[in-house]
Design an enzyme around this catalytic site. Structure first.
Site: not given
Ligand code: 13P
Length: 280
Positions: A81, A206, A208
């Site tokens: 990632d 993102g 979460s």
């Molecule tokens: P969050 O931490 O907001 O869930 O985002 C995860 C993400 O986009 C990892 O690349």
């Protein structure tokens, strides 16, 4: 089974659902994610940020995921990632990662194209999927630098995909990494335009803290991979804290086991939101 992620997201694009991508930090989180995917019969992508790779090493992250994935009935990919360094992407591929994200979002448009294309040219012959990012996600991912949102321009996205030939594209449409300070505002029209012009599987970062209905709407418009990290970290920590309230507990299996249970429960909820149940 251990797979690359391109086929998973292509199938999701055709079927109008998303493959959930969960960030893992340790053995119990990997176990939890796989358990949830198996119980819901969902494909899944397990991902690690560069700070997590530094903590675990790419070799150990791969060994752990591969050992569990090879005998699993559901397809599981291991993805790097947000990696901004070409050499580190190559090291992850060498270690056995089946999918990588080169993140050139802080570079000029031209440099982002040039290096993303180089990653594609190197990774594709090895059967490794490549995600790139255009525009900048706001907020803070792991202990990487905090960023301001720069929305993805749909016309630039079309040129970017044509020139780089990436397998999937992360776009900035109003979501942020980490917990939201206010109400998240997603630019759904922008997703629609980017999806129409690029025709590649799009990635929603993102995940979460976004309301379930907004995630579902984003998926209906072309998001095929949805990333969740912060909520998993919080669930694991909550599980550990709860057990450690009892100061007599000294067995890591007790508190890490509770972390695993909390993460698995959350992953199952996210799998249902992504509509990837029974898509394995
Ligand atoms: P969050 O931490 O907001 O869930 O985002 C995860 C993400 O986009 C990892 O690349």
């Amino acid at each position: 089974m251990y797979v690359s992620s391109v086929e998973l997201v292509k199938k999701a694009l055709a079927g109008r659902y998303a493959v959930p991508a969960f960030n893992a930090e340790n053995l119990e989180m990997v176990q939890a994610i796989i358990l949830a995917a198996e119980e819901e019969k969902s494909p899944v992508i397990i991902q690690t940020t560069p700070p997590t790779v530094k903590y675990l090493t790419a070799d150990q992250a791969y060994a752990m995921v591969y050992a569990m994935a090879k005998n699993s009935p559901v397809p599981i990919a291991l993805h790097l990632d947000h990696c901004p360094v070409f050499g580190d992407v190559m090291q992850a591929i060498r270690a056995g990662y089946s999918s990588v994200m080169f993140d050139g979002s802080n570079m000029s448009f031209e440099d982002n194209i040039a290096i993303s294309r180089k990653v594609v040219e190197t990774a594709r012959p090895m059967g490794v999927t490549v995600e790139a990012e255009l525009g900048t996600l706001g907020g803070k991912e792991d202990n990487l630098e905090e960023c301001e949102t720069i929305y993805t321009d749909p016309v630039q996205a079309q040129e970017f995909v044509e020139k780089t030939k990436v397998d999937m594209l992360a776009v900035a449409i109003g979501t942020v990494h980490g917990f939201y300070k206010g109400e998240p505002k997603l630019d759904f029209d922008r997703i629609k335009k980017i999806a129409m012009l690029t025709e590649v599987p799009l990635v929603l970062h993102g995940g979460s803290g976004i309301p379930d209905e907004s995630v579902k709407k984003a998926i209906s418009l072309g998001m095929c991979k949805v990333n969740f990290a912060t909520e998993l970290r919080a669930a694991a920590t909550k599980g550990v804290r709860r057990v450690l309230e009892d100061v007599d507990v000294i067995d890591p299996k007790k508190y890490m086991g509770q972390a695993r249970a909390e993460v698995a429960k959350l992953c199952k909820e996210k799998i249902r939101i992504c509509s990837s149940v029974n898509k394995a």
